[in-house]
Design an enzyme around this catalytic site. Sequence first.
Site, PDB file in Angstrom:
ATOM      1  N   GLY A 122      -0.829  17.126  16.158  1.00 50.43           N
ATOM      2  CA  GLY A 122      -1.489  18.376  15.779  1.00 50.43           C
ATOM      3  C   GLY A 122      -2.968  18.146  15.523  1.00 50.43           C
ATOM      4  O   GLY A 122      -3.733  17.818  16.432  1.00 50.43           O
ATOM      5  N   GLY A 165      -0.592  22.164   8.930  1.00 46.83           N
ATOM      6  CA  GLY A 165       0.456  21.798   9.866  1.00 46.83           C
ATOM      7  C   GLY A 165       1.784  21.519   9.194  1.00 46.83           C
ATOM      8  O   GLY A 165       2.210  22.224   8.277  1.00 46.83           O
ATOM      9  N   ASP A 214       2.611  19.093   7.208  1.00 43.72           N
ATOM     10  CA  ASP A 214       2.414  18.733   5.806  1.00 43.72           C
ATOM     11  C   ASP A 214       2.370  19.977   4.929  1.00 43.72           C
ATOM     12  O   ASP A 214       3.075  20.073   3.915  1.00 43.72           O
ATOM     13  CB  ASP A 214       1.117  17.927   5.683  1.00 43.72           C
ATOM     14  CG  ASP A 214       0.948  17.236   4.345  1.00 43.72           C
ATOM     15  OD1 ASP A 214       1.937  17.045   3.621  1.00 43.72           O
ATOM     16  OD2 ASP A 214      -0.200  16.868   4.029  1.00 43.72           O
ATOM     17  N   ASP A 230      11.837  24.460  13.548  1.00 44.72           N
ATOM     18  CA  ASP A 230      11.062  24.300  12.325  1.00 44.72           C
ATOM     19  C   ASP A 230      11.665  23.151  11.507  1.00 44.72           C
ATOM     20  O   ASP A 230      12.819  23.230  11.084  1.00 44.72           O
ATOM     21  CB  ASP A 230      11.114  25.616  11.548  1.00 44.72           C
ATOM     22  CG  ASP A 230      10.331  25.610  10.251  1.00 44.72           C
ATOM     23  OD1 ASP A 230       9.932  24.532   9.770  1.00 44.72           O
ATOM     24  OD2 ASP A 230      10.120  26.717   9.712  1.00 44.72           O
ATOM     25  N   ILE A 231      10.889  22.122  11.247  1.00 42.63           N
ATOM     26  CA  ILE A 231      11.403  20.954  10.526  1.00 42.63           C
ATOM     27  C   ILE A 231      11.815  21.302   9.102  1.00 42.63           C
ATOM     28  O   ILE A 231      12.689  20.659   8.532  1.00 42.63           O
ATOM     29  CB  ILE A 231      10.400  19.778  10.575  1.00 42.63           C
ATOM     30  CG1 ILE A 231      11.117  18.474  10.196  1.00 42.63           C
ATOM     31  CG2 ILE A 231       9.184  20.059   9.695  1.00 42.63           C
ATOM     32  CD1 ILE A 231      10.451  17.237  10.670  1.00 42.63           C
ATOM     33  N   TYR A 233      -4.481  15.735  14.339  1.00 44.51           N
ATOM     34  CA  TYR A 233      -4.968  14.384  14.650  1.00 44.51           C
ATOM     35  C   TYR A 233      -5.102  14.140  16.150  1.00 44.51           C
ATOM     36  O   TYR A 233      -5.464  13.057  16.580  1.00 44.51           O
ATOM     37  CB  TYR A 233      -4.073  13.331  14.001  1.00 44.51           C
ATOM     38  CG  TYR A 233      -4.184  13.275  12.482  1.00 44.51           C
ATOM     39  CD1 TYR A 233      -5.066  14.086  11.772  1.00 44.51           C
ATOM     40  CD2 TYR A 233      -3.399  12.409  11.746  1.00 44.51           C
ATOM     41  CE1 TYR A 233      -5.160  14.025  10.387  1.00 44.51           C
ATOM     42  CE2 TYR A 233      -3.493  12.338  10.365  1.00 44.51           C
ATOM     43  CZ  TYR A 233      -4.373  13.151   9.691  1.00 44.51           C
ATOM     44  OH  TYR A 233      -4.470  13.083   8.321  1.00 44.51           O
ATOM     45  N   ASN A 236      -1.097  13.707   5.079  1.00 44.38           N
ATOM     46  CA  ASN A 236      -2.424  13.096   5.059  1.00 44.38           C
ATOM     47  C   ASN A 236      -2.413  12.048   3.952  1.00 44.38           C
ATOM     48  O   ASN A 236      -1.487  12.002   3.145  1.00 44.38           O
ATOM     49  CB  ASN A 236      -3.543  14.140   4.913  1.00 44.38           C
ATOM     50  CG  ASN A 236      -3.480  14.890   3.602  1.00 44.38           C
ATOM     51  OD1 ASN A 236      -3.417  14.286   2.542  1.00 44.38           O
ATOM     52  ND2 ASN A 236      -3.500  16.211   3.680  1.00 44.38           N
ATOM     53  N   SER A 239       1.143  13.060  14.408  1.00 41.88           N
ATOM     54  CA  SER A 239      -0.247  12.910  14.883  1.00 41.88           C
ATOM     55  C   SER A 239      -0.623  13.805  16.063  1.00 41.88           C
ATOM     56  O   SER A 239      -1.747  13.742  16.534  1.00 41.88           O
ATOM     57  CB  SER A 239      -0.598  11.454  15.220  1.00 41.88           C
ATOM     58  OG  SER A 239      -0.760  10.702  14.035  1.00 41.88           O
TER      59      SER A 239
END
Length: 180
Positions: free
Chosen positions: A124, A32, A34, A10-11, A126, A24, A122
């Site tokens: 996820g 996600g 973000d 987990d970031i 995207y 975004n 990108s």
Amino acid sequence: MARIELVLGDITEQRVDVVVNAANSSLLGGGGVDGAIHRRGGPDILAECRALRAGQYGGGLETGGAVATTAGRLPAKWVVHTVGPVWSPTEDRSALLADCHRNALRATDELGARSVAFPAISTGAYRWPVESAARIAVDTVLDTANGLPAIDLIRFVLFDQRAYDAFAAGLDAGPYRLGN
């Protein structure tokens, strides 16, 4: 040369100077990575993002751009927000994905930070194919890090095993070998 690490996890739990947010263009949170960063980091991140939107980023952050804010309640010091490109089977947007990594590293360096954690930008919502994204990310980070000697740790934090394996393959394919 910076040390490159891969972590399955987990970031928002990373104890590094900078966490990179796959944001975004609105900078106001989303889904996600973000959404997770905004939820865990708390209202201070959103407040700074709103201030950025009220100022020089009134139209939003451009794809490939990067901008720093506080990390709020995250264990990191800062968040560097970057907007990844949406995957297109008919248009090559690889340069924009490379710009995300390059510009996030430059923003990290400008902050005087020594460690940074990246998600798989990108891949996820995207829909960028993870194997392609991994190659672009690894190549760009390795190339850019050579010119930024103050950064001594670059960590890719991957949410699932498939992404981890793709990034590991990207590192193994290049001149740099994991563990060197």
